[in-house]
Design a protein around this motif. Structure first.
Motif, PDB file in Angstrom:
ATOM      1  N   ILE A  24      11.977  22.912  11.699  1.00  0.00           N
ATOM      2  CA  ILE A  24      12.675  21.760  12.281  1.00  0.00           C
ATOM      3  C   ILE A  24      12.214  21.545  13.721  1.00  0.00           C
ATOM      4  N   LEU A  25      12.015  22.640  14.435  1.00  0.00           N
ATOM      5  CA  LEU A  25      11.569  22.557  15.827  1.00  0.00           C
ATOM      6  C   LEU A  25      10.178  21.934  15.922  1.00  0.00           C
ATOM      7  N   GLN A  26       9.277  22.308  15.034  1.00  0.00           N
ATOM      8  CA  GLN A  26       7.914  21.765  15.048  1.00  0.00           C
ATOM      9  C   GLN A  26       7.910  20.265  14.759  1.00  0.00           C
ATOM     10  N   ILE A  31      16.756  10.952  14.993  1.00  0.00           N
ATOM     11  CA  ILE A  31      17.407  11.285  13.728  1.00  0.00           C
ATOM     12  C   ILE A  31      17.947  12.712  13.783  1.00  0.00           C
ATOM     13  N   ASN A  32      19.182  12.884  13.369  1.00  0.00           N
ATOM     14  CA  ASN A  32      19.801  14.208  13.349  1.00  0.00           C
ATOM     15  C   ASN A  32      19.795  14.794  11.942  1.00  0.00           C
ATOM     16  N   ILE A  33      19.350  16.039  11.809  1.00  0.00           N
ATOM     17  CA  ILE A  33      19.404  16.737  10.530  1.00  0.00           C
ATOM     18  C   ILE A  33      20.761  17.426  10.434  1.00  0.00           C
ATOM     19  N   LEU A  34      21.580  16.995   9.462  1.00  0.00           N
ATOM     20  CA  LEU A  34      22.936  17.519   9.314  1.00  0.00           C
ATOM     21  C   LEU A  34      22.996  18.744   8.415  1.00  0.00           C
ATOM     22  N   GLY A  35      22.084  18.811   7.452  1.00  0.00           N
ATOM     23  CA  GLY A  35      22.121  19.929   6.511  1.00  0.00           C
ATOM     24  C   GLY A  35      20.866  19.985   5.677  1.00  0.00           C
ATOM     25  N   VAL A  36      20.658  21.129   5.033  1.00  0.00           N
ATOM     26  CA  VAL A  36      19.515  21.332   4.150  1.00  0.00           C
ATOM     27  C   VAL A  36      20.041  21.878   2.824  1.00  0.00           C
ATOM     28  N   ARG A  37      19.644  21.254   1.721  1.00  0.00           N
ATOM     29  CA  ARG A  37      20.079  21.694   0.394  1.00  0.00           C
ATOM     30  C   ARG A  37      18.930  22.395  -0.327  1.00  0.00           C
ATOM     31  N   GLU A  38      19.239  23.522  -0.939  1.00  0.00           N
ATOM     32  CA  GLU A  38      18.246  24.235  -1.738  1.00  0.00           C
ATOM     33  C   GLU A  38      18.924  24.781  -2.991  1.00  0.00           C
ATOM     34  N   MET A  47      14.217  27.044  10.982  1.00  0.00           N
ATOM     35  CA  MET A  47      14.260  26.925   9.527  1.00  0.00           C
ATOM     36  C   MET A  47      13.029  26.192   9.020  1.00  0.00           C
ATOM     37  N   LYS A  48      12.342  26.787   8.043  1.00  0.00           N
ATOM     38  CA  LYS A  48      11.147  26.165   7.480  1.00  0.00           C
ATOM     39  C   LYS A  48      11.499  25.402   6.197  1.00  0.00           C
TER      40      LYS A  48
END
Length: 215
Positions: A162-164, A173-180, A192-193
Motif C-alpha cells: 500500500i505504501l509503494q 483515495i482511501n483504502i478502507l479494507g482488504v478482503r481475502e 501489506m502486499k
C-alpha cells in the motif's frame, strides 16, 4: 437490536423483513393482504392485517415505541403518502418511505418521511457503475461525488505494498479494507502486499477512482 414497524409486504417489503430478521431486529409487519402477511410470519416478531391509512388502526400499534417505521408500499402511492404522514403525526421517531419516481420522493419528504429509498433509481445507478469495469465487485454511493467501491486488485498491483502504491497521495483515495478468501480485514497496514486473491474496499471521489483503476 432495534424495533421496526414495516408496512407493505410486497416483494420489496418481504426482502426487508428477511434482512431485518438476519440482523436480529424485532419487526412488526403490516399489510392489508392476508397472503402477504402469512408469507413473512417466519421472518418477523409479529404481524397484523390492516389498513395503514386508518388512523385508529395505526394508533393501536403504538407508533412511538418503534425505533423506525418503514413504508414499503409500492403499488399505491396515495396510500404510501397518507401512511407516511399519519406515522409522523402519531409520533414516529423515524419514517423511511419507498418512492418510484422523483416526484414521489419530493412529496414523501414534504409529508412525513424523514428518508426516502428509491430502489429502481439506486439499482440502476449500481448496475451502470458495475458494468463499466470488470474490476468493480460492489458499489455504494454516498453523495453525488463520493462512493465506496469494492474492486479486484489490478494485476500490476500484485506484490506491491500500500505504501509503494500510495494511492491516497496520488489520487486522494482511501483504502478502507482488504478482503481475502471472503474475509474482510479492516486493519490495513502500509506494508501489506496485494495478491491476486485480494479485493479492496476504497473510498473516494468517483472520478478519481475511475482514473486510478482505468474504468
Amino acid at each position: 437490536m432495534k424495533t421496526v414497524l414495516l408496512i407493505g409486504l410486497g416483494r420489496f417489503g418481504r426482502h426487508i423483513a428477511m434482512k431485518l430478521n438476519d440482523l436480529n431486529h424485532q419487526v412488526m409487519a403490516v399489510d392489508n393482504n392476508e397472503e402477504r402477511v402469512n408469507a413473512v410470519l417466519s421472518y418477523v416478531t409479529n404481524a397484523q392485517i390492516g389498513d395503514s391509512t386508518n388512523e385508529e388502526f395505526l394508533s393501536s400499534l403504538g407508533i412511538g415505541n418503534y425505533d423506525a417505521c418503514i413504508v414499503a408500499i409500492g403499488d399505491d402511492f396515495q396510500n404510501s403518502l397518507e401512511t407516511a404522514s399519519l406515522l409522523k403525526e402519531l409520533g414516529a421517531k423515524k419514517v423511511i418511505a419507498r418512492a418510484s419516481t422523483d416526484v414521489q420522493e419530493k412529496f414523501l419528504l414534504r409529508n412525513g418521511a424523514d428518508e426516502v429509498v428509491y430502489p429502481e433509481k439506486q439499482l440502476a445507478s449500481w448496475t451502470a457503475i458495475r458494468c463499466t469495469s470488470e474490476h468493480i465487485l460492489d458499489y455504494i454511493e454516498l453523495d453525488k461525488d463520493h462512493s465506496i467501491f469494492e474492486l479486484s486488485v489490478p494485476k500490476e498491483w500484485e506484490g506491491k505494498t500500500i505504501l509503494q502504491l500510495d494511492i491516497r497521495k496520488r489520487y486522494g483515495i482511501n483504502i478502507l479494507g482488504v478482503r481475502e478468501n471472503g474475509v474482510l480485514q479492516m486493519n490495513v497496514m502500509p506494508d501489506m502486499k496485494f495478491n491476486s486473491r485480494n479485493s479492496i474496499l476504497v473510498l473516494g471521489n468517483e472520478k478519481s477512482v475511475q482514473k486510478c483503476f482505468h474504468f
